[in-house]
Write an enzyme that holds these catalytic residues in place. Sequence first.
Site, PDB file in Angstrom:
ATOM      1  N   TYR A   1      36.343  52.783  50.279  1.00  0.00           N
ATOM      2  CA  TYR A   1      36.793  51.359  50.366  1.00  0.00           C
ATOM      3  C   TYR A   1      38.103  51.287  49.656  1.00  0.00           C
ATOM      4  O   TYR A   1      38.874  50.415  49.128  1.00  0.00           O
ATOM      5  CB  TYR A   1      36.158  50.701  49.178  1.00  0.00           C
ATOM      6  CG  TYR A   1      34.499  51.309  48.039  1.00  0.00           C
ATOM      7  CD1 TYR A   1      33.390  50.732  49.366  1.00  0.00           C
ATOM      8  CD2 TYR A   1      34.104  52.229  47.481  1.00  0.00           C
ATOM      9  CE1 TYR A   1      32.071  51.276  48.834  1.00  0.00           C
ATOM     10  CE2 TYR A   1      33.050  53.012  47.519  1.00  0.00           C
ATOM     11  CZ  TYR A   1      32.438  51.947  47.799  1.00  0.00           C
ATOM     12  OH  TYR A   1      30.501  52.234  47.690  1.00  0.00           O
ATOM     13  N   HIS A   2      38.615  51.589  51.706  1.00  0.00           N
ATOM     14  CA  HIS A   2      40.177  51.755  51.666  1.00  0.00           C
ATOM     15  C   HIS A   2      40.434  52.051  52.638  1.00  0.00           C
ATOM     16  O   HIS A   2      41.303  52.358  53.317  1.00  0.00           O
ATOM     17  CB  HIS A   2      41.340  53.222  50.957  1.00  0.00           C
ATOM     18  CG  HIS A   2      40.599  53.662  49.354  1.00  0.00           C
ATOM     19  ND1 HIS A   2      40.284  54.825  49.765  1.00  0.00           N
ATOM     20  CD2 HIS A   2      40.182  52.682  48.542  1.00  0.00           C
ATOM     21  CE1 HIS A   2      40.086  55.211  48.059  1.00  0.00           C
ATOM     22  NE2 HIS A   2      39.659  54.048  47.290  1.00  0.00           N
ATOM     23  N   PRO A   3      40.568  50.045  53.640  1.00  0.00           N
ATOM     24  CA  PRO A   3      40.972  50.269  54.773  1.00  0.00           C
ATOM     25  C   PRO A   3      42.713  49.061  54.195  1.00  0.00           C
ATOM     26  O   PRO A   3      43.021  48.631  53.754  1.00  0.00           O
ATOM     27  CB  PRO A   3      40.165  48.550  54.813  1.00  0.00           C
ATOM     28  CG  PRO A   3      39.706  47.451  53.298  1.00  0.00           C
ATOM     29  CD  PRO A   3      39.189  49.506  52.473  1.00  0.00           C
TER      30      PRO A   3
ATOM     31  N   ASP B   1      40.411  53.828  57.911  1.00  0.00           N
ATOM     32  CA  ASP B   1      40.113  53.537  56.152  1.00  0.00           C
ATOM     33  C   ASP B   1      39.427  55.294  55.769  1.00  0.00           C
ATOM     34  O   ASP B   1      38.979  55.669  56.776  1.00  0.00           O
ATOM     35  CB  ASP B   1      38.609  53.048  56.362  1.00  0.00           C
ATOM     36  CG  ASP B   1      37.862  52.384  55.045  1.00  0.00           C
ATOM     37  OD1 ASP B   1      38.329  53.037  53.995  1.00  0.00           O
ATOM     38  OD2 ASP B   1      37.310  51.990  55.647  1.00  0.00           O
ATOM     39  N   HIS B   2      38.942  54.951  54.400  1.00  0.00           N
ATOM     40  CA  HIS B   2      39.267  56.664  54.276  1.00  0.00           C
ATOM     41  C   HIS B   2      37.426  56.836  54.522  1.00  0.00           C
ATOM     42  O   HIS B   2      36.345  56.339  53.708  1.00  0.00           O
ATOM     43  CB  HIS B   2      39.251  57.448  52.780  1.00  0.00           C
ATOM     44  CG  HIS B   2      39.778  57.340  52.694  1.00  0.00           C
ATOM     45  ND1 HIS B   2      41.392  56.090  51.325  1.00  0.00           N
ATOM     46  CD2 HIS B   2      41.392  57.583  53.196  1.00  0.00           C
ATOM     47  CE1 HIS B   2      42.824  57.427  51.380  1.00  0.00           C
ATOM     48  NE2 HIS B   2      42.790  57.151  52.030  1.00  0.00           N
TER      49      HIS B   2
END
Length: 561
Positions: free
Chosen positions: A497-499, A322-323
């Site tokens: 919010y980028h899993p 994730d980011h």
Amino acid sequence: MAGRPASQRRLSLFTPLPVINRPLKPHLEEGAGVMDEFDIIVIGGGSAGSAAAGRLSEGGKYTVCLIEAGGNNNNMLIKTPGFMPFIRNASNYKYETVPQKGLNGRTGYQPRGKGLGGSSAINAMVYIRGHKYDYDNWAALGCDGWSYDDVLPYFKRCEDNERGADAFHGSGGPLSVSDQRWPQAGSLAFVEAASELQLPVNPDFNGATQDGFGLYQVTQKGGERWTAARAYVEPARDRMEVLTGALTEKIIVENGRATGVVIRQGRKRRTIKARGAVILSAGAFGSPQILMLSGMGPAEHLRSVGVDVVHDKAAIGADLQDHIDYVSSFETQSKDDFFGDSLAGTVKMVKAIIEHRRKRTGVMTTCFAEAGGFWRSDPSLPAPDIQYHFVPAMLEDHGRSKVKGHGFSCHACVLRPESRGTVRLASSDASIAPVIDPAFLSDDRDMATLRAGVRAMHRIFEAPALAAYNGKNRHPVDMNDDAALDDLIRSRADTVYHPVGTCRMGPNADDVVDTRLKYRGIEGLYVADASIMPRLVSGNTNAPSIMIGERCAEFVRADLQ
């Protein structure tokens, strides 16, 4: 701070009103009289699932059933871009992580879209594909057919870019991509400030180069949010079955083949059979959860929560990437160039809401993350390793905490993190959230990159275009003190919010899916969403997820012929 009880959070113009979580009302009327057997079942109506189901329903050759745990998301809060901070619990799972050692023991917040459109119904609508390097790296890792040249035609096929078609963009596709017409003056000042530091201005982050700073394009049409469901599902309502309020409890496996799913709608449990294929598109958290509930995953873990093992697969729920993201926030005196919590700000927003309801124009078309950029902490890197999202408002704690006044905030995130986490079951009950552990900042390389990104971001703030606002740093720190800066980052950083990665694609037997997105070990089962990414892309993940859904539809269609 992430993880605080809702009762301890104060409200502001930029935080959603508290809504009591209630179970979804039964949708028995939608299930009444519906077939119980289809050619193809798609689990999850999010970005990839909407694309896969919509495409597979074309031509009428296959009967398709789309199963979604949430609702239709057909309401003003979803459709109006500027209402993004007010989207209610019914459209957001609002997951939280386990306490994160790398975040000074804090729990992180993990919003995920619930309902048709998935996270494309609650996100900032930023349209970014990632860097050419990302996809070429996938191919180098053994994912044949996933290089940039391989995936670009699918991005173009998805797209209806208002700028028209060219070597990098498509027109006439289902997904509307628009320029922003009413950005705040503060967002323009951010881009100008970057240029004052001789950083390049980039009018198209999805074009020939990603490096530079500018305004983001957004997934909007006619001034409204254009979700994946509006793009792919709504036009196909008359040619496929769509079940909402339908919680998938497990995938049925018979003689080594996926043959259907068990769902629960309200108090009613129901089995739906699939003659041809089951496509799992429940996202980086939901897809591994459903596989594990179905008996596919790390055998020892499955037994520990009372799930019978169907197929031992250690990679399911592993490799979570994730980011990790840090937000700086500055208060200014300007009430004209930034959104804010004040009488003047409230009056501005009320007028904007009226304008948007009447004309679909004005500042309520904001995506909040209006401007941004991509930067390399080391010029020798093959692609930018930091992304910025500039917000013309003091949005902190994911917009959940009250911040009075006007100002701006800016995100710096690590694009290709080295830290790896997991998703595990908390229970054999499908309605119980999974256990999410991103292991943020567990790899020191991520901290080094983020530290460099934050420092570069603050240099932009000091350039004349932004310095003119005399912003007051709400979280001051000595930027030259590594230890102090690292402690501040650990006390405030969280996801952007980028899993991805929890059902990784690859060429080896221990990978979850092969390069045609077929599950390795069970026939007739596919996974199509961000969970299949072997490495996180350098940017927002909505557009790549839609591309993955498009590709899966093509793979399934070819396999069923």
